[in-house]
Design a protein around this motif. Structure first.
Motif, PDB file in Angstrom:
ATOM      1  N   ALA A 139      20.252  47.109  39.157  1.00 27.38           N
ATOM      2  CA  ALA A 139      21.273  46.409  39.933  1.00 27.38           C
ATOM      3  C   ALA A 139      22.374  45.909  39.017  1.00 27.38           C
ATOM      4  CB  ALA A 139      20.660  45.245  40.691  1.00 27.38           C
ATOM      5  N   VAL A 140      23.601  46.030  39.498  1.00 28.82           N
ATOM      6  CA  VAL A 140      24.749  45.515  38.777  1.00 28.82           C
ATOM      7  C   VAL A 140      24.959  44.075  39.209  1.00 28.82           C
ATOM      8  CG1 VAL A 140      27.229  45.733  38.393  1.00 28.82           C
ATOM      9  CG2 VAL A 140      25.813  47.784  38.607  1.00 28.82           C
ATOM     10  N   VAL A 141      24.787  43.144  38.287  1.00 28.36           N
ATOM     11  CA  VAL A 141      24.888  41.718  38.588  1.00 28.36           C
ATOM     12  C   VAL A 141      26.347  41.290  38.675  1.00 28.36           C
ATOM     13  CG1 VAL A 141      24.313  39.408  37.773  1.00 28.36           C
ATOM     14  CG2 VAL A 141      22.692  41.274  37.488  1.00 28.36           C
ATOM     15  N   ALA A 142      27.181  41.746  37.718  1.00 27.37           N
ATOM     16  CA  ALA A 142      28.597  41.370  37.703  1.00 27.37           C
ATOM     17  C   ALA A 142      29.363  42.454  36.949  1.00 27.37           C
ATOM     18  CB  ALA A 142      28.775  40.020  37.011  1.00 27.37           C
ATOM     19  N   ARG A 143      30.672  42.501  37.208  1.00 29.87           N
ATOM     20  CA  ARG A 143      31.514  43.480  36.533  1.00 29.87           C
ATOM     21  C   ARG A 143      32.945  42.946  36.450  1.00 29.87           C
ATOM     22  NH1 ARG A 143      31.131  47.916  41.385  1.00 29.87           N
ATOM     23  NH2 ARG A 143      32.123  46.611  43.008  1.00 29.87           N
ATOM     24  N   SER A 144      33.716  43.563  35.588  1.00 29.16           N
ATOM     25  CA  SER A 144      35.092  43.090  35.371  1.00 29.16           C
ATOM     26  C   SER A 144      35.975  43.539  36.521  1.00 29.16           C
ATOM     27  CB  SER A 144      35.637  43.641  34.050  1.00 29.16           C
ATOM     28  OG  SER A 144      35.698  45.059  34.105  1.00 29.16           O
ATOM     29  N   GLY A 145      37.081  42.795  36.708  1.00 32.78           N
ATOM     30  CA  GLY A 145      38.023  43.140  37.775  1.00 32.78           C
ATOM     31  C   GLY A 145      38.717  44.453  37.522  1.00 32.78           C
ATOM     32  N   SER A 146      38.779  44.882  36.264  1.00 32.48           N
ATOM     33  CA  SER A 146      39.467  46.134  35.948  1.00 32.48           C
ATOM     34  C   SER A 146      38.721  47.352  36.469  1.00 32.48           C
ATOM     35  CB  SER A 146      39.657  46.267  34.426  1.00 32.48           C
ATOM     36  OG  SER A 146      38.400  46.150  33.775  1.00 32.48           O
ATOM     37  N   LEU A 147      37.429  47.171  36.818  1.00 35.33           N
ATOM     38  CA  LEU A 147      36.657  48.290  37.346  1.00 35.33           C
ATOM     39  C   LEU A 147      36.913  48.523  38.827  1.00 35.33           C
ATOM     40  CD1 LEU A 147      33.166  47.911  35.647  1.00 35.33           C
ATOM     41  CD2 LEU A 147      34.644  49.908  35.533  1.00 35.33           C
ATOM     42  N   LEU A 148      37.507  47.510  39.493  1.00 36.16           N
ATOM     43  CA  LEU A 148      37.685  47.569  40.947  1.00 36.16           C
ATOM     44  C   LEU A 148      36.331  47.834  41.604  1.00 36.16           C
ATOM     45  CD1 LEU A 148      41.075  49.524  41.168  1.00 36.16           C
ATOM     46  CD2 LEU A 148      40.687  47.044  41.238  1.00 36.16           C
ATOM     47  N   ASP A 149      36.169  48.912  42.322  1.00 37.61           N
ATOM     48  CA  ASP A 149      34.898  49.227  42.983  1.00 37.61           C
ATOM     49  C   ASP A 149      34.031  50.160  42.161  1.00 37.61           C
ATOM     50  OD1 ASP A 149      35.635  47.698  45.144  1.00 37.61           O
ATOM     51  OD2 ASP A 149      36.610  49.378  46.187  1.00 37.61           O
ATOM     52  N   GLY A 150      34.479  50.519  40.984  1.00 39.39           N
ATOM     53  CA  GLY A 150      33.749  51.482  40.185  1.00 39.39           C
ATOM     54  C   GLY A 150      32.619  50.849  39.388  1.00 39.39           C
ATOM     55  N   LEU A 151      31.798  51.698  38.848  1.00 40.47           N
ATOM     56  CA  LEU A 151      30.681  51.267  38.012  1.00 40.47           C
ATOM     57  C   LEU A 151      30.730  52.012  36.690  1.00 40.47           C
ATOM     58  CD1 LEU A 151      27.769  51.294  40.621  1.00 40.47           C
ATOM     59  CD2 LEU A 151      29.021  49.310  39.789  1.00 40.47           C
ATOM     60  N   LEU A 152      30.205  51.377  35.667  1.00 37.28           N
ATOM     61  CA  LEU A 152      30.123  52.014  34.354  1.00 37.28           C
ATOM     62  C   LEU A 152      28.859  52.835  34.269  1.00 37.28           C
ATOM     63  CD1 LEU A 152      31.267  49.211  31.886  1.00 37.28           C
ATOM     64  CD2 LEU A 152      32.504  51.299  32.453  1.00 37.28           C
ATOM     65  N   ARG A 153      29.012  54.095  33.923  1.00 35.24           N
ATOM     66  CA  ARG A 153      27.863  54.955  33.685  1.00 35.24           C
ATOM     67  C   ARG A 153      27.901  55.359  32.214  1.00 35.24           C
ATOM     68  NH1 ARG A 153      25.103  53.678  38.101  1.00 35.24           N
ATOM     69  NH2 ARG A 153      26.292  54.090  40.021  1.00 35.24           N
TER      70      ARG A 153
ATOM     71  N   SER B 202      42.279  49.671  32.956  1.00 34.43           N
ATOM     72  CA  SER B 202      42.831  49.440  31.625  1.00 34.43           C
ATOM     73  C   SER B 202      41.951  50.042  30.542  1.00 34.43           C
ATOM     74  CB  SER B 202      42.990  47.945  31.367  1.00 34.43           C
ATOM     75  OG  SER B 202      41.709  47.310  31.374  1.00 34.43           O
ATOM     76  N   GLY B 203      40.716  50.378  30.862  1.00 27.62           N
ATOM     77  CA  GLY B 203      39.789  50.849  29.846  1.00 27.62           C
ATOM     78  C   GLY B 203      38.980  49.719  29.235  1.00 27.62           C
ATOM     79  N   TRP B 204      39.451  48.504  29.434  1.00 26.02           N
ATOM     80  CA  TRP B 204      38.698  47.330  28.979  1.00 26.02           C
ATOM     81  C   TRP B 204      37.822  46.877  30.147  1.00 26.02           C
ATOM     82  CZ3 TRP B 204      38.637  45.534  24.069  1.00 26.02           C
ATOM     83  CH2 TRP B 204      39.644  46.001  23.196  1.00 26.02           C
ATOM     84  N   TYR B 205      36.540  47.255  30.063  1.00 24.28           N
ATOM     85  CA  TYR B 205      35.603  46.960  31.144  1.00 24.28           C
ATOM     86  C   TYR B 205      34.400  46.201  30.592  1.00 24.28           C
ATOM     87  CZ  TYR B 205      38.144  51.009  33.131  1.00 24.28           C
ATOM     88  OH  TYR B 205      39.111  51.873  33.562  1.00 24.28           O
ATOM     89  N   TRP B 206      33.775  45.453  31.485  1.00 24.49           N
ATOM     90  CA  TRP B 206      32.444  44.907  31.160  1.00 24.49           C
ATOM     91  C   TRP B 206      31.598  44.951  32.414  1.00 24.49           C
ATOM     92  CZ3 TRP B 206      30.891  40.799  34.072  1.00 24.49           C
ATOM     93  CH2 TRP B 206      31.870  39.945  34.593  1.00 24.49           C
ATOM     94  N   GLN B 207      30.325  45.018  32.211  1.00 24.64           N
ATOM     95  CA  GLN B 207      29.382  45.109  33.338  1.00 24.64           C
ATOM     96  C   GLN B 207      28.035  44.532  32.888  1.00 24.64           C
ATOM     97  OE1 GLN B 207      29.208  48.697  36.089  1.00 24.64           O
ATOM     98  NE2 GLN B 207      27.299  49.003  34.950  1.00 24.64           N
ATOM     99  N   VAL B 208      27.439  43.729  33.791  1.00 22.78           N
ATOM    100  CA  VAL B 208      26.130  43.124  33.523  1.00 22.78           C
ATOM    101  C   VAL B 208      25.147  43.685  34.543  1.00 22.78           C
ATOM    102  CG1 VAL B 208      24.804  40.998  33.353  1.00 22.78           C
ATOM    103  CG2 VAL B 208      27.202  41.025  32.636  1.00 22.78           C
ATOM    104  N   GLU B 209      24.038  44.225  34.008  1.00 26.79           N
ATOM    105  CA  GLU B 209      23.045  44.843  34.876  1.00 26.79           C
ATOM    106  C   GLU B 209      21.693  44.160  34.653  1.00 26.79           C
ATOM    107  OE1 GLU B 209      23.015  49.145  34.328  1.00 26.79           O
ATOM    108  OE2 GLU B 209      24.907  48.934  33.228  1.00 26.79           O
ATOM    109  N   SER B 210      20.947  44.152  35.712  1.00 24.34           N
ATOM    110  CA  SER B 210      19.551  43.693  35.638  1.00 24.34           C
ATOM    111  C   SER B 210      18.707  44.742  36.349  1.00 24.34           C
ATOM    112  CB  SER B 210      19.376  42.330  36.328  1.00 24.34           C
ATOM    113  OG  SER B 210      18.016  41.939  36.303  1.00 24.34           O
ATOM    114  N   GLY B 211      17.965  45.485  35.556  1.00 24.71           N
ATOM    115  CA  GLY B 211      17.263  46.624  36.148  1.00 24.71           C
ATOM    116  C   GLY B 211      18.264  47.664  36.561  1.00 24.71           C
TER     117      GLY B 211
END
Length: 432
Positions: free
Chosen positions: A90-104, A79-88
């Protein structure tokens, strides 16, 4: 267009109006773009604040998300509406709209950054880095919105804005045309009044209501007065010249009673002086504003010719338009019609016909039932001294030439044609 005041004013108004509307469109569009993007940035900031508030460190030291955002747009795939939480790293959590993808995306704290989604769509990125309370752990929260939605929102606002400004431009343009037309109406009235003066309907211009045109009107009226004064003086001087020349000629004729050659030369000089004086009197500037009704002139001329016509048994048929008028002075019209009528009475047998019509021009047609003349003789009859009756009745051969000259000086002409009565038809074409 640049040679017209109306064209210049309208062109200038169009240029300034177009520039003003374009500047207004660009300025308002910029404000609207800032407003729309700030609204999206505010949504992203609210989502990021919610995510930061939900981050917790468990008993095992792991970072957990206690209450992820409930906005359904973050669960719609790509959808383009994404969120992602990173620590260092490592990706701690991400939105369901990303499926298996990651935000770069960009590193550090970013507001309004640009990014690319997993599907290649452009994103608007907000990224925040914070240190969790009671801990040295730093987390980075990234929230994005689809750039296409921002552009769609801007387009939905910009289109009616452009239409509104276009309508405003049309209204202002029409108002400018009305304003320029109303502003120049006084000039149009002045032009019409001046045309009436030239045609003889008026002798002076009325002062306009517009103060800017009053000095011009005063100067034009002064020029008309000066024109009339100069012409009156010229005629006075010409009259004085006529008397001063004719008296010595008469005295000279008395001194040479038996000299036939001298008497002929004196008579010729007298005729030429009269012709040149009449021609010079009309060669000066015509007094503007003169208007002479034709019918009274004809009646006066026929009154003078009533005795020669009665002696010959001639009758006169007059067909004159009631409103027929000549754009000139009475004495000039009398000179032209008088010479032609005198010529018709001299050569006619029983009938004289005068027809006057007026449309854009004034046409006076004078016919007789005399012998007429051949078409080849007409040009010679209009030349000064070009008599066709060298051994006939008295005359100087100047009458038709005077008429032709006077007609030409007033912007008209004289034609000699075959009359329907069998004689000569003299046709005067004059300004009405």
């Amino acid at each position: 267009m640049m040679r017209s005041i109306r064209g210049r004013l309208l062109l200038l108004a169009a240029v300034w109006l177009g520039a003003a509307l374009l500047a207004a469109f660009l300025f308002i569009s910029s404000l609207l773009e800032d407003f729309v993007t700030d609204r999206f940035d505010a949504e992203l900031a609210a989502a990021a604040d919610g995510l930061i508030a939900s981050v917790e460190i468990g008993d095992d030291g792991r970072i957990e998300l206690d209450d992820p955002p409930a906005d359904p747009r973050f669960d719609l795939p790509f959808s383009g509406w994404y969120w992602q939480v990173e620590s260092g790293d490592a990706v701690v959590a991400r939105s369901g709209s990303l499926l298996d993808g990651l935000l770069r995306g960009p590193s550090g704290n970013v507001v309004g950054g640009a990014g690319i989604g997993a599907d290649g769509a452009a994103l608007r990125v907000l990224r925040r880095q914070v240190t969790l309370p009671d801990s040295d752990t730093r987390v980075a929260v990234t929230v994005t919105a689809p750039r296409a939605q921002i552009d769609d929102s801007l387009h939905q606002i910009s289109r009616p804005l452009g239409i509104a400004l276009a309508v405003l431009g049309i209204v202002v343009a029409v108002a400018s045309v009305v304003q320029v037309t109303a502003g120049l109406a006084s000039l149009d009235r002045l032009r019409r009044d001046l045309a009436q003066v030239r045609a003889g309907g008026k002798d002076r211009l009325a002062l306009p209501d517009v103060s800017e045109l009053r000095p011009l009107t005063v100067e034009i009226n002064a020029a008309l007065d000066q024109n009339a004064d100069l012409l009156a003086r010229s005629r006075q001087h010409l009259g004085n010249l006529a008397h001063s020349l004719k008296t010595p000629l008469a005295a000279l004729a008395n001194e040479l009673p038996g000299d036939h050659r001298g008497q002929a030369l004196i008579a010729r000089m007298d005729r030429l002086i009269g012709w040149h004086l009449r021609r010079a009197r009309s060669a000066g500037p015509r007094v503007l504003g003169q208007r002479t009704p034709v019918r009274p002139v004809i009646d006066d001329i026929l009154m003078v010719l009533r005795w020669p016509m009665r002696d010959k048994g001639m009758t006169a048929d007059i067909d004159c338009a009631p409103q027929a008028a000549f754009a000139g002075e009475r004495q000039d019209l009398e000179e032209m019609i008088g010479n032609l009528c005198d010529n018709a009475v001299k050569w006619g047998r029983t009938r004289l016909s005068i027809t006057v019509t007026q449309a854009d021009r004034l046409t006076v047609r004078i016919q007789d039932d005399g012998p007429g003349m051949a078409d080849t003789d007409a040009p010679r009859a209009l030349i000064r001294g070009g008599r066709l009756d060298e051994h006939g009745a008295s005359g100087s051969g100047l009458g038709l030439a005077i008429v032709a000259d006077l007609a030409a000086l007033h912007g008209g002409s004289l034609r000699l044609e075959r009359s329907s009565l069998g004689g000569l038809a003299a046709v005067l074409d004059l300004p009405a």
